[in-house]
Every structure is written in C-alpha cells, then in structure tokens.
Write a protein that holds these residues in place. Structure first.
Motif, PDB file in Angstrom:
ATOM      1  N   THR A 161      -3.414   3.555   6.539  1.00  0.00           N
ATOM      2  CA  THR A 161      -3.199   2.619   7.646  1.00  0.00           C
ATOM      3  C   THR A 161      -4.471   1.841   7.965  1.00  0.00           C
ATOM      4  N   LEU A 162      -5.581   2.554   8.089  1.00  0.00           N
ATOM      5  CA  LEU A 162      -6.859   1.918   8.412  1.00  0.00           C
ATOM      6  C   LEU A 162      -7.258   0.872   7.380  1.00  0.00           C
ATOM      7  N   THR A 163      -7.267   1.285   6.117  1.00  0.00           N
ATOM      8  CA  THR A 163      -7.762   0.381   5.079  1.00  0.00           C
ATOM      9  C   THR A 163      -6.856  -0.834   4.896  1.00  0.00           C
ATOM     10  N   MET A 164      -5.533  -0.633   4.956  1.00  0.00           N
ATOM     11  CA  MET A 164      -4.654  -1.782   4.756  1.00  0.00           C
ATOM     12  C   MET A 164      -4.681  -2.730   5.946  1.00  0.00           C
ATOM     13  N   ILE A 173      -7.596  -5.484  -0.244  1.00  0.00           N
ATOM     14  CA  ILE A 173      -6.287  -4.921  -0.571  1.00  0.00           C
ATOM     15  C   ILE A 173      -6.405  -3.994  -1.778  1.00  0.00           C
ATOM     16  N   GLY A 174      -7.233  -4.384  -2.748  1.00  0.00           N
ATOM     17  CA  GLY A 174      -7.469  -3.497  -3.886  1.00  0.00           C
ATOM     18  C   GLY A 174      -8.079  -2.169  -3.457  1.00  0.00           C
ATOM     19  N   LEU A 175      -9.049  -2.220  -2.535  1.00  0.00           N
ATOM     20  CA  LEU A 175      -9.650  -0.985  -2.013  1.00  0.00           C
ATOM     21  C   LEU A 175      -8.623  -0.136  -1.264  1.00  0.00           C
ATOM     22  N   ALA A 176      -7.747  -0.799  -0.507  1.00  0.00           N
ATOM     23  CA  ALA A 176      -6.720  -0.062   0.237  1.00  0.00           C
ATOM     24  C   ALA A 176      -5.744   0.636  -0.715  1.00  0.00           C
ATOM     25  N   LEU A 177      -5.356  -0.040  -1.783  1.00  0.00           N
ATOM     26  CA  LEU A 177      -4.464   0.576  -2.769  1.00  0.00           C
ATOM     27  C   LEU A 177      -5.136   1.781  -3.429  1.00  0.00           C
ATOM     28  N   LEU A 178      -6.417   1.637  -3.722  1.00  0.00           N
ATOM     29  CA  LEU A 178      -7.156   2.756  -4.297  1.00  0.00           C
ATOM     30  C   LEU A 178      -7.242   3.918  -3.310  1.00  0.00           C
TER      31      LEU A 178
END
Length: 233
Positions: free
Chosen positions: A124-127, A145-150
């Motif tokens: 939740t935080l990263t996205m 978004i790439g970091l959030a998916l990771l």
C-alpha cells in the motif's frame, strides 16, 4: 477470506508456494538481502526517489509549473500515510491470518509478524507513493511503480503475505493517491506558491529561472516584466 486462503486448490495459495519456494532454493545470503530489501530497502529507495524528483523539478521546472509539481510531490508521502490509515479498519474487518499460520512448509524470512495479513501495508505504501509520483512526473513515477511491484514480490517471497494481500495493497494505494489527488492539489498548490514567493524558502520550490540561470524567488530579477527590462536596457 481466511477460509478461502486455506483451500489447497486456490490459485492464491499455489502462487504463494511457487514464489516463496524460490526462497528455499536460494542461498542464505540472498534470502537475507531479500529480507532487508523487502522490509526496509525499497521503502527507503522510494523516499530517495521522491527527493530526487523534487531536486530535478526544483531546478528545471518553469515558474508556472514549479509550485504545482512540488505540491504533487508533497502529496506522495501524504497519500502513503493516508492509505495506511485507511488500511487499519480494513485489516480489522477482514481479519485474514498470515499465510504461515494456515499453511505448512513456508520459508518465513521475517519473524514477529503477528498482525493480520490483508492488505499489505508495504504494498500500500509503495504503490501510493509511486502513483502520486507518477502524477507529478511520469518518468520518475514509472520507476516508482517498478519499485512498488518489486516490493509486492518481496512480501510474498518472504512468506508474510498472500499474492492477493499485495494486489489489495496496490489497489488501495492507487485509489487513495488518485481519488484524493484533486483535493490534495487544491490545498497544497496555494501553499507551495506561498513558499515560492519567500526569498529564502522559495528555493525549495524553484532553484532556477526558466532560462536556466540561478534565481532567488522574490527578487527583482525574477519579478520585473520583460518590457521593463527592455526599457532599462
């Protein structure tokens, strides 16, 4: 939700075992790296990405765009915080146990996770930050978004979340960042414009003039109209 998670034929559980199974085959040092990255590293990287975007925007944005762009960046961490607060009653309502409580044989890389599983706070935080960052700057937002998916992958890899916990976190973070963005911009943009007019604090909003020269906001070099400059010449 908990009953559904206990079903062996549930694709959510099957994907959990497939991803978490990678941790069993990986070297011990790699699991320790994934533990740090998934627990702290990617959150820290997301904060650095927002700061990097702010530095770039404050140096390159025009006078018309700087205040609104910085306001959008301020909204990124605020959106993340609000999304996590929204998640508190969701977790209490769903009451989904952590996957390692209902399923045997998982490789759990982090201990002490005694709270409920749905939805993932980290996802939740990263996205939320990534989507808000995308609104401010698409290039930096795509990286976010790439970091959030990771981050979502790491949470399942670590054995502390189901894939649907992560998907739910992504949906919640995206919804908060986008739905509240108009209200946030309406409140934050006048504030950043007021800061921009300050002779000292204005450098937090814009460090250079549109032509690339260094300018301190509020000085005459920035505020004198072009016609007056021509007459003075």
């Amino acid at each position: 939700m908990a009953g559904l998670a206990q079903s062996g034929s549930n694709p959510d559980v099957e994907l959990l075992y497939d991803i978490n199974g990678l941790a069993k085959d990986a070297p011990h040092w790699f699991d320790r790296v994934m533990e740090f990255v998934g627990e702290f590293g990617l959150l820290f990287a997301m904060v650095l990405l927002v700061l990097w975007c702010w530095w770039t925007v404050s140096r390159r944005a025009s006078a018309e765009e700087a205040a609104s762009s910085v306001a959008a960046l301020v909204w990124a961490p605020l959106a993340a915080g609000i999304a996590v607060l929204v998640n508190v009653p969701i977790r209490g309502f769903v009451e989904r146990p952590r996957p390692f409580r209902d399923h045997q044989g998982l490789e759990v890389l982090v201990s002490g996770k005694d709270d409920f599983s749905f939805v993932s706070d980290h996802a939740t935080l990263t996205m939320a930050m990534a989507v808000a960052l995308f609104v401010a700057n698409r290039r930096f937002g795509l990286i976010g978004i790439g970091l959030a998916l990771l981050e979502g992958f790491c949470r399942v890899y670590m054995g502390v979340h189901y894939p649907t916990d992560v998907i739910g976190g992504f949906a919640l973070g995206t919804a908060v960042a986008l739905l509240l963005s108009p209200l946030a911009m309406a409140l934050l943009t006048p504030l950043t414009r007021a800061v921009e007019r300050s002779p000292r604090a204005g450098r937090l909003i814009r460090r250079r003039s549109p032509e690339g020269g260094a300018v301190t906001p509020g000085t005459r070099a920035e505020t004198v109209p072009d016609t007056e400059k021509d007459l003075a010449a």
